[in-house]
Design a protein around this motif. Structure first.
Motif, short mmCIF file in Angstrom:
data_model
loop_
_atom_site.label_atom_id
_atom_site.label_comp_id
_atom_site.label_asym_id
_atom_site.label_seq_id
_atom_site.Cartn_x
_atom_site.Cartn_y
_atom_site.Cartn_z
N PRO A 130 26.22 -15.82 -53.08
CA PRO A 130 25.50 -14.65 -52.54
C PRO A 130 25.98 -13.34 -53.16
N PHE A 131 27.25 -13.28 -53.52
CA PHE A 131 27.82 -12.03 -54.05
C PHE A 131 27.52 -11.89 -55.54
N ALA A 132 27.71 -12.97 -56.29
CA ALA A 132 27.54 -12.96 -57.74
C ALA A 132 26.51 -14.01 -58.12
N PRO A 133 25.23 -13.76 -57.82
CA PRO A 133 24.22 -14.81 -57.98
C PRO A 133 24.05 -15.29 -59.41
N HIS A 134 24.21 -14.38 -60.38
CA HIS A 134 23.99 -14.79 -61.78
C HIS A 134 25.12 -15.67 -62.28
N LEU A 135 26.34 -15.20 -62.09
CA LEU A 135 27.52 -15.95 -62.54
C LEU A 135 27.55 -17.32 -61.89
N ALA A 136 27.31 -17.36 -60.57
CA ALA A 136 27.38 -18.62 -59.85
C ALA A 136 26.30 -19.58 -60.35
N GLU A 137 25.10 -19.06 -60.59
CA GLU A 137 24.01 -19.91 -61.08
C GLU A 137 24.35 -20.48 -62.46
N GLU A 138 24.91 -19.65 -63.32
CA GLU A 138 25.27 -20.08 -64.68
C GLU A 138 26.31 -21.19 -64.63
N LEU A 139 27.36 -20.99 -63.82
CA LEU A 139 28.43 -21.98 -63.77
C LEU A 139 27.99 -23.26 -63.06
N TRP A 140 27.09 -23.10 -62.12
CA TRP A 140 26.51 -24.25 -61.40
C TRP A 140 25.80 -25.16 -62.39
N ALA A 141 25.03 -24.53 -63.26
CA ALA A 141 24.32 -25.29 -64.30
C ALA A 141 25.33 -25.89 -65.28
N GLY A 183 26.55 -29.07 -64.39
CA GLY A 183 25.54 -30.11 -64.32
C GLY A 183 24.81 -30.22 -63.01
N GLU A 184 24.93 -29.20 -62.16
CA GLU A 184 24.23 -29.25 -60.87
C GLU A 184 22.78 -28.78 -61.05
#
Length: 948
Positions: free
Chosen positions: A855-866, A869-870
């Motif tokens: 919620p705080f860092a949506p871009h960074l979290a999305e990038e690392l999530w991908a 392999g999520e």
RNA sequence: GCCGGGGUGGCGGAAUUGGUAGACGCACGGGACUCAAAAUCCCGCGAUCGCAAGGUCAUGAGAGUUCGAUUCUCUCCCCCGGCACCA
């Protein structure tokens, strides 16, 4: 992808596009667990956003993302509040049509917002200047009109000569225009007014249940300004008139000796009818009004008045009371006419200045609040009757003071207790002889009775003393010898009144002296006053019998119970172009007539010149083709209303439209309202009174006519503190200290920007921007990026790190819900520190952390999530659950105190038994346990405390 | 004047609602890496006495309750916000 540094620009762009394309933030109009999160929608000014604007939007973004991850159906919309003066002024300055300017400004705002990565559902975007939207603003006005809640008034209104428009009371900053600072004038103009006062009581009552900050609720209570009291009606002598006077401090109504009326009171000319000097008085009253308007009510220091020559025959029986015009009386509060007495400071000062006789019906109760005789809170009071004597010396203006030998700092007047059956004067005479030996009494007079609450030290009890005050003058120094006992108690000193002022200790004695000197002034503390009239309530504390006195006055036919309010009906017409046209037609035969609903919207016409005329006429008045129309009732020729609505109209109901933005048949569908209402969390700053009180008013009205199903629009309100410029001033183009979020995002990235704004301090605090401090947030982002590219393990987790992670999951979730974002960020930093230091970090732990961060860092979290392999998207993934058992660690540090001082710290199990804990603690602080142990306290997991 | 909210290091601020005050971050000081700088990493960082171990004092001021108070009670001072000759 495994680049050295985090390339925020490309990562942000990539995901912002993907989110928009896949529409992951689109709200569904059904499903379990709806949450409606709303920002105060912005006014799209020409200057664009500065870094202060997005603070609230970041908060709602974090909150709504978190709720979505918890499985809620989230509505988080955005729109534009684009009617009103700033847009029009901007357009005038830049020589463009306001519509064009607004479009341009909105496009710029939207672009700026996009860079920050918000989760708005843009399919619900609204704009208050869109005819499809303002059709419904006009529709609401028509309903108000039909119910008699929108009416035309000729009352003089506030006129801003610079903005060239009428204003509501809420639009004033004291006596100046809130927008431009120009002092407002009173101007007579036919106006549309909304009857917000009809809702005052409900708006007041319903405040209590709202989850709003206390200071906002208080501001609204102050603004509504409800006051209960009595209205007295009395005939005016020698006329057929009667006057009404309102009083909230009616307990003392038997003290009333005169009446004042406001200089601008509409009844004044009628009142003066038939008096020879009528014109002269009216002229003076007008001068008084003008002077007051010029300097502002709050600048009036000196009371001023003019006697009207009229008297009222007081309904209560206080006789014929003179009617004065007074500069402190307000025409638009209460009835504009007041009955006056000695128990009001302004009235008292006025009466003294013009030698109007006064009468007192309250006896003061002095409460001793200093020194050893300060009364003891909570202990009962013992009644005590006595006298106070101001003994005047023969041939000299000096009075007797007693200096007490066993209490050297204690100075008093001569006093004495009244013995059973004794009288006051008798007691006074006896005390003089017994305590001073003087016998030649020349004269005796009384100054009335005063009361006191104090602590009687010798008897160790609270007392309420009732003491008549006597002034007794001696004729000579004739004396009888004193007893040994009396002689030893105190010393007699003769003092001038000035000396006595600093000599006397008890509050009651000081007051007796002021009475003697005539400087006591008005007694206005009704909670500490004994009523002497009406006789039915004699001896009672005035405030305690308030209700009974009111009932008594009503029963006797003296008065009616009434309620008055400070809030005034909402002046709703603006003489400007850029606003919603008021959907009314003026017909010479039918008067004001509603435009039929099927003809809505009444479109704002195109004009060549939309500059304000300044004459009190709207620019629309010049467009003959638009103005001239036919009456919907009789079909005859008629003219359109040419005033427009104020800026606050569109924002008074916009939150409803977000629920159902494309509905052509009604402003909000019943099913949609039922599902989404109320707004669960509303976030913004400013507008403590205006917008929030107007919206509540309209909402309650819409509830009454069955359009909405809730009585309040915003269940919870979070008020944000502003961001100041680095120099501590307001961010403004004028000071050249504006920081544009675009620049910050370009340099540090959207996520660092978001984290920094949340970490600056408590959400509600106003804090200055700090370019140095944003580095901390940027480092945090970089360190996460770095750690993500270190090898992870599948090994069993260390209990310690596991505990920190579960604590973090608990705290971050709870803090987001409580809007404590600063401590949520701090906990994530603690967690990152722990992960960096841990010997091994498991994949599962890391992924949990990513979701807390999302919620705080949506871009960074999305990038690392991908990267791990999520599947897309982390923002629709489930929020991590925490295990309370894992938060508690096996051992805790327990402090050991000896006599309140911490002497050691020992490691114990949080569930350690008392015996075990105490013996371990004793060992640790052996050298401090130098005496016998009197007491030992053990709080498991916290502390051991010994008393020796 | 009345009402609401506050007062904690150099700074922004933490403190589980009575339990080791100063978490986290910024700034600052020292060190490592570097030819050097930036970046990064490690250590320190309320005041005071002490070489140190350790002691003493500290949450606006003063009192009180308590084994123990930033937290509760009272009085006072100061700051921010709302209302204000509102009867």
């Amino acid at each position: 992808m495994a680049s050295e540094r985090y390339d925020h620009a490309s990562v942000e762009k990539k995901w912002q596009e993907r989110w928009a394309k896949e529409g992951i933030y689109r709200a569904q109009d059904s499903g379990k667990g709806k949450v409606y999160v709303l920002d105060m929608f912005p006014y799209p000014s020409g200057e664009g956003l500065h870094v202060g604007h997005p603070k609230g939007y970041i908060a709602t973004d974090i909150y709504s993302r978190h709720m979505r991850m918890r499985g809620h159906n989230v509505l988080h919309p955005m729109g534009w509040d684009a009617f009103g003066l700033p847009a029009e002024n901007y357009a005038l300055q830049n020589k463009v049509h306001p519509r064009v300017a607004v479009e341009r400004n909105i496009a710029y705002f939207k672009e700026q917002l996009a860079h920050i990565g918000f989760d708005y559902d843009w399919s619900r975007e609204i704009n208050t200047t869109d005819p499809a939207y303002y059709k419904w603003t006009q529709w609401i006005f028509l309903q108000l009109f039909k119910k008699g809640l929108a009416y035309m008034s000729d009352e003089p209104i506030n006129w801003c000569p610079s903005c060239m428009t009428g204003l509501a009371n809420e639009d004033l900053d004291g006596t100046a225009c809130e927008r431009c600072g120009t002092p407002v004038e009173k101007k007579k103009l036919p106006q549309w007014v909304l009857k917000i006062t009809a809702y005052a009581d409900r708006m007041l009552a319903d405040l209590d249940a709202l989850k709003w900050p206390e200071h906002i609720k208080e501001a609204q209570r102050n603004w509504i300004g409800r006051s209960e009291g009595l209205t007295f009606t009395s005939p005016v002598k020698d006329t057929s008139l009667t006057i009404d006077t309102f009083s909230a401090h009616f307990e003392a109504f038997f003290a009333d000796t005169f009446v004042v009326i406001a200089p601008d009171h509409p009844l004044l000319p009628t009142l003066l009818e038939g008096l020879p000097n009528k014109e002269k008085i009216l002229k003076e009253a007008q001068a008084m009004t003008d002077k007051r308007a010029a300097q502002g009510y709050d600048q009036i220091k000196e009371p001023e008045g003019i006697f009207t020559g009229r008297y009222t025959v007081d309904s209560v029986g206080n006789g014929e009371l003179p009617i004065w015009i007074a500069n402190y009386a307000l025409a638009d509060y209460g009835t504009g006419i007041v009955k006056c007495s000695a128990h009001d400071e302004r009235d008292y000062a006025f009466a003294k200045k013009y030698n109007i006789p006064l009468k007192e019906v309250l006896e003061p109760v002095h409460v001793q609040k200093t020194g050893s005789s300060t009364f003891h809170e909570g202990e009962p009071f013992v009644e005590h009757h006595g006298v106070i004597v101001l003994l005047k010396k023969w041939d000299e203006d000096k009075y007797l003071g007693l200096r007490w030998k066993d209490a050297p700092d204690w100075g008093t007047l001569l006093t004495g207790a009244i013995e059973k059956g004794g009288g006051g004067e008798e007691t006074a005479r006896r005390e003089i002889e017994e305590e001073t030996g003087y016998t030649d009494i020349k004269s005796v007079r009384t100054l009335g009775t005063i009361h006191g609450k104090y602590y009687h030290v010798p008897k160790k009890q609270n007392r309420i003393g009732h003491t008549p005050v006597f002034v007794i003058e001696l004729g000579s120094d004739k004396r009888v010898p004193l007893s040994q006992e009396e002689e030893s108690k105190h010393k007699l000193v003769w003092l001038t009144p000035a000396e006595l002022g600093s000599f006397l200790t008890p509050a009651t004695h000081k007051y007796a002296l002021r009475k003697l000197l005539g400087t006591a002034g008005a007694w206005t503390d009704f909670s500490n006053a004994i009523l002497i009239e009406p006789a039915e309530f004699a001896g009672k504390v005035a405030r305690d019998v308030r209700e009974e006195v009111a009932d008594y006055a009503v029963k006797k036919g003296f008065a009616k119970k009434t309620v008055t309010y400070k809030i005034k009906d909402w002046v709703f017409s603006r003489q400007r172009y850029w606003g919603e046209p008021i959907p009314i037609v003026h017909c010479p035969t039918d008067g004001p007539v509603a435009v039929p609903e099927d003809q809505l919207p009444v479109r704002l016409p195109e004009v060549e010149h939309y500059e304000p005329s300044g004459t009190g006429e709207s620019p629309l008045a010049n467009i003959a083709a638009w103005v001239n129309t036919t009456c919907p009732k009789c079909g005859g020729p008629a003219k359109r209303e040419t005033n427009t609505m104020p800026q606050w109209a569109g924002s008074s109901w916009y939150y409803l439209r977000f629920m159902d933005p494309h509905n052509d048949h009604t402003l909000v569908g019943k099913d949609k309202d039922k599902y989404w209402a109320p707004v669960d969390v509303y976030v913004g700053g400013d507008h403590a009174v205006r917008h929030l009180i107007y919206a509540r008013f309209w909402h309650k009205f819409l509830y009454d006519i069955g359009v909405v199903s809730t009585t309040e629009p915003f269940a919870r309100l979070e008020f944000l503190g502003f961001i100041l410029a680095e120099d501590g001033r307001k961010m403004s183009k004028r000071y050249g200290n504006v920081i544009n979020p675009d620049d910050v995002v370009a340099q540090y990235g959207a996520d660092a920007f978001r984290i920094y704004e949340m970490f600056m301090g408590p959400f509600e605090n106003t804090v200055a921007w700090s370019t140095a401090s944003i580095q901390g947030a940027a480092r945090f982002v970089e360190r996460i990026w770095k750690l993500a590219h270190k090898p992870l393990t599948e090994d069993p987790a260390s209990a310690e790190l596991e505990s920190v992670l579960h604590q973090t999951a608990k705290k971050v979730g709870e803090d987001i819900e409580a809007f404590k974002f600063n401590t949520a960020v701090s906990q994530m930093m603690i967690c990152l520190n722990a992960m960096e230091k841990a010997p091994a970090l498991r994949v599962g732990q890391w992924k949990a952390f990513m979701r807390l961060l999302a919620p705080f860092a949506p871009h960074l979290a999305e990038e690392l999530w991908a990267y791990f392999g999520e599947p897309f998207s982390i923002h629709t993934a489930a929020w991590p659950q925490y295990d309370p058992a894992k938060i508690v660690s096996n051992t805790v540090q327990v402090a050991v105190q000896v006599n309140g001082k911490t002497r050691a710290s020992i490691e114990l199990s949080p569930t350690a038994a008392e015996e075990e804990a105490l013996s371990a603690a004793r060992k640790a602080v052996e050298k401090w346990l130098t005496g016998p142990e009197k007491k030992a306290v053990y709080v498991p997991g916290r502390i051991v405390s010994f008393v020796i």
